[in-house]
Design an enzyme around this catalytic site. Sequence first.
Site, PDB file in Angstrom:
ATOM      1  N   CYS A 147       6.143 -40.940 -30.744  1.00 14.25           N
ATOM      2  CA  CYS A 147       6.422 -42.153 -31.512  1.00 14.25           C
ATOM      3  C   CYS A 147       7.525 -41.830 -32.509  1.00 14.25           C
ATOM      4  O   CYS A 147       7.658 -40.691 -32.948  1.00 14.25           O
ATOM      5  CB  CYS A 147       5.150 -42.564 -32.243  1.00 14.25           C
ATOM      6  SG  CYS A 147       5.370 -43.899 -33.400  1.00 14.25           S
ATOM      7  N   ARG A 158       8.228 -57.096 -34.118  1.00 19.17           N
ATOM      8  CA  ARG A 158       6.891 -56.566 -33.818  1.00 19.17           C
ATOM      9  C   ARG A 158       5.919 -56.882 -34.944  1.00 19.17           C
ATOM     10  O   ARG A 158       4.713 -56.945 -34.709  1.00 19.17           O
ATOM     11  CB  ARG A 158       6.931 -55.041 -33.667  1.00 19.17           C
ATOM     12  CG  ARG A 158       7.697 -54.564 -32.491  1.00 19.17           C
ATOM     13  CD  ARG A 158       7.554 -53.085 -32.357  1.00 19.17           C
ATOM     14  NE  ARG A 158       6.148 -52.744 -32.137  1.00 19.17           N
ATOM     15  CZ  ARG A 158       5.728 -51.534 -31.822  1.00 19.17           C
ATOM     16  NH1 ARG A 158       6.595 -50.562 -31.691  1.00 19.17           N
ATOM     17  NH2 ARG A 158       4.458 -51.296 -31.629  1.00 19.17           N
ATOM     18  N   LYS A 185      -1.174 -58.331 -38.806  1.00 20.67           N
ATOM     19  CA  LYS A 185      -0.944 -57.729 -37.487  1.00 20.67           C
ATOM     20  C   LYS A 185      -1.964 -56.608 -37.253  1.00 20.67           C
ATOM     21  O   LYS A 185      -2.614 -56.570 -36.206  1.00 20.67           O
ATOM     22  CB  LYS A 185       0.469 -57.143 -37.421  1.00 20.67           C
ATOM     23  CG  LYS A 185       0.676 -56.191 -36.245  1.00 20.67           C
ATOM     24  CD  LYS A 185       2.058 -55.580 -36.204  1.00 20.67           C
ATOM     25  CE  LYS A 185       2.276 -54.353 -37.030  1.00 20.67           C
ATOM     26  NZ  LYS A 185       1.912 -53.061 -36.431  1.00 20.67           N
TER      27      LYS A 185
HETATM   28  C1  EPZ Z   1      -2.412 -47.410 -38.375  1.00 21.29           C
HETATM   29  O1  EPZ Z   1      -1.918 -46.520 -37.388  1.00 21.29           O
HETATM   30  C2  EPZ Z   1      -1.412 -48.542 -38.461  1.00 21.29           C
HETATM   31  N1  EPZ Z   1      -1.301 -49.192 -37.164  1.00 21.29           N
HETATM   32  C3  EPZ Z   1      -0.061 -48.016 -38.904  1.00 21.29           C
HETATM   33  O2  EPZ Z   1       0.800 -49.128 -39.099  1.00 21.29           O
HETATM   34  C4  EPZ Z   1      -0.224 -47.296 -40.246  1.00 21.29           C
HETATM   35  O3  EPZ Z   1       1.016 -46.729 -40.618  1.00 21.29           O
HETATM   36  C5  EPZ Z   1      -1.277 -46.198 -40.141  1.00 21.29           C
HETATM   37  O4  EPZ Z   1      -2.520 -46.772 -39.649  1.00 21.29           O
HETATM   38  C6  EPZ Z   1      -1.572 -45.495 -41.453  1.00 21.29           C
HETATM   39  O5  EPZ Z   1      -1.975 -46.426 -42.413  1.00 21.29           O
HETATM   40  C7  EPZ Z   1      -2.202 -50.106 -36.804  1.00 21.29           C
HETATM   41  O6  EPZ Z   1      -3.143 -50.410 -37.518  1.00 21.29           O
HETATM   42  C8  EPZ Z   1      -2.013 -50.762 -35.476  1.00 21.29           C
HETATM   43  P1  EPZ Z   1      -3.834 -43.185 -38.327  1.00 21.29           P
HETATM   44  P2  EPZ Z   1      -2.868 -45.384 -36.799  1.00 21.29           P
HETATM   45  O7  EPZ Z   1      -4.698 -42.887 -37.163  1.00 21.29           O
HETATM   46  O8  EPZ Z   1      -4.238 -45.907 -36.723  1.00 21.29           O
HETATM   47  C9  EPZ Z   1      -2.917 -38.544 -37.630  1.00 21.29           C
HETATM   48  C10 EPZ Z   1       2.865 -50.292 -38.990  1.00 21.29           C
HETATM   49  O9  EPZ Z   1       4.037 -50.105 -39.414  1.00 21.29           O
HETATM   50  N2  EPZ Z   1      -3.886 -38.595 -36.540  1.00 21.29           N
HETATM   51  O10 EPZ Z   1      -4.486 -43.582 -39.607  1.00 21.29           O
HETATM   52  O11 EPZ Z   1      -2.229 -44.880 -35.559  1.00 21.29           O
HETATM   53  C11 EPZ Z   1      -1.661 -39.367 -37.338  1.00 21.29           C
HETATM   54  O12 EPZ Z   1      -0.745 -38.654 -36.538  1.00 21.29           O
HETATM   55  C12 EPZ Z   1       2.061 -49.175 -38.417  1.00 21.29           C
HETATM   56  O13 EPZ Z   1       2.318 -51.402 -38.958  1.00 21.29           O
HETATM   57  C13 EPZ Z   1      -4.238 -37.435 -35.873  1.00 21.29           C
HETATM   58  O14 EPZ Z   1      -3.738 -36.337 -36.162  1.00 21.29           O
HETATM   59  O15 EPZ Z   1      -2.743 -44.284 -37.930  1.00 21.29           O
HETATM   60  C14 EPZ Z   1      -1.167 -39.645 -38.729  1.00 21.29           C
HETATM   61  O16 EPZ Z   1      -0.427 -38.565 -39.200  1.00 21.29           O
HETATM   62  C15 EPZ Z   1       2.789 -47.958 -38.065  1.00 21.29           C
HETATM   63  N3  EPZ Z   1      -5.162 -37.501 -34.854  1.00 21.29           N
HETATM   64  C16 EPZ Z   1      -2.458 -39.782 -39.553  1.00 21.29           C
HETATM   65  O17 EPZ Z   1      -3.473 -39.140 -38.776  1.00 21.29           O
HETATM   66  C17 EPZ Z   1      -5.734 -38.676 -34.499  1.00 21.29           C
HETATM   67  O18 EPZ Z   1      -6.566 -38.676 -33.551  1.00 21.29           O
HETATM   68  C18 EPZ Z   1      -2.899 -41.221 -39.820  1.00 21.29           C
HETATM   69  O19 EPZ Z   1      -2.890 -41.947 -38.590  1.00 21.29           O
HETATM   70  C19 EPZ Z   1      -5.391 -39.856 -35.182  1.00 21.29           C
HETATM   71  C20 EPZ Z   1      -4.462 -39.791 -36.212  1.00 21.29           C
END
Ligand code: EPZ
Length: 419
Positions: A116, A397, A22
């Site tokens: 979220c 999902r 996914k």
């Molecule tokens: C991806 O989300 C995945 N989603 C998530 O999978 C996964 O949990 C996550 O990566 C971490 O591995 C998809 O790939 C669609 P991040 P993403 O940006 O890209 C912070 C699932 O269950 N952050 O790596 O949104 C953020 O808040 C899902 O399949 C900022 O602060 O995650 C988090 O604490 C849920 N500012 C951390 O970084 C930003 O601009 C990591 O988030 C971006 C992120």
Amino acid sequence: MDRLIIKGGARLKGSVTISGSKNASLPICIAAVLAPGASTIANVPHLRDITTTSTLLQSLGATVERAGSSLRIDAASINTVEATYDLVKTMRASVLVLGPLLARFGRARVSLPGGCAIGARPIDQHLKGLKALGAEIRLEHGYVEALCKKWLKGARINFDLSTVGGTEHLMMAAALAKGETILENAAREPEIVDLAAYLNLMGAHVEGAGTDTIRIQGVEQLTPADYEVMPDRIEAGTFMIAAAITGGDVMIHNMKLEHLDALCFKLQDAGVEITSKDGVVRVQGPRRPRAVNIKTRPYPGFPTDMQAQFMALMCVADGASVISENIFENRFMHVSELQRFGADITIEGKSATVKGLRKLSGAPVMATDLRASASLVLAGLVAENITEISRIYHLDRGYELLESKLSGLGACIERVQGP
Ligand code: EPZ
């Protein structure tokens, strides 16, 4: 509303095949926006998030057709550059369309995703990166409005933290920027490597994906390409735990064990046997797992997306384990539901202490997010008597055919409809 009814106690045995990823499919389908023409993306799972992605692309004017596990996306006909709140609020990854639209058309208007269930999840790093590439960004009426002169311009971008979506977003935008972009402190998840491979097939020049420094030489135009998405490592990990928690013996097909090293080490510490032959992974659960501590970290560390499922395993382990969540600030919502099975868990700050019990007892529980829901299914597989899980649209999902794959392994699980 659909519910899952599980009668616990069956030892899982047999073979299961893992679907396409996914979290790799989403950015890859969105990247198709970069090239005017038709790409066929294979091994795309049938999931609600993928349907949302198709609707998003169609709302921009693209044509999307599904045939089996393939999606044919024709982005030649894109005629609007706006992604509305309705779409972005149902799936946060929709925001990734901002950079590709901006890079190809010079402007885009995309809703901010909002809050979220698992954490605040800001997109400041995405926007900081796009600004560095020369975009003018305004936040108005809940939307991000982005403009650039004819082209984005390559730049050196240093992420403040490891962000999967941020790295993917900037990689896509930089593919069509003028000159070289260097992404430093980039995330290293396998899904990023998969996206880079697709971009390169489209004619992009992306090097270093999978390391913390990614170099992208922008090109003037990308051309459509056909691509097969990698297997879903989180679905695979969830089935490994399903085998482990039931003391089962399961052969897992179409998975890449090397994507799950951190999980494998922890499962082996817990007494699970994992062997691999001719691309098939065999997982044999112990009579009772041993307690093991975990800390979630960006890849190659222990994945946050496996934390809830591992916690379910630790609920029946011999001894106490400490589970620390370091990626999201609110990813323990499964704890209060696991407690309904009788699990002994206490939370203090970023850590949960789980005292393993010999038995869990089936209960009516409620799914709260995707991976939390998976942990409830796993607990239901070992709990005594009946477990009833409501709000399973969260599971739909991210897990393709979950109940039929589990039934195929001997689990007593069925989906019922209605109140
Ligand atoms: C991806 O989300 C995945 N989603 C998530 O999978 C996964 O949990 C996550 O990566 C971490 O591995 C998809 O790939 C669609 P991040 P993403 O940006 O890209 C912070 C699932 O269950 N952050 O790596 O949104 C953020 O808040 C899902 O399949 C900022 O602060 O995650 C988090 O604490 C849920 N500012 C951390 O970084 C930003 O601009 C990591 O988030 C971006 C992120």
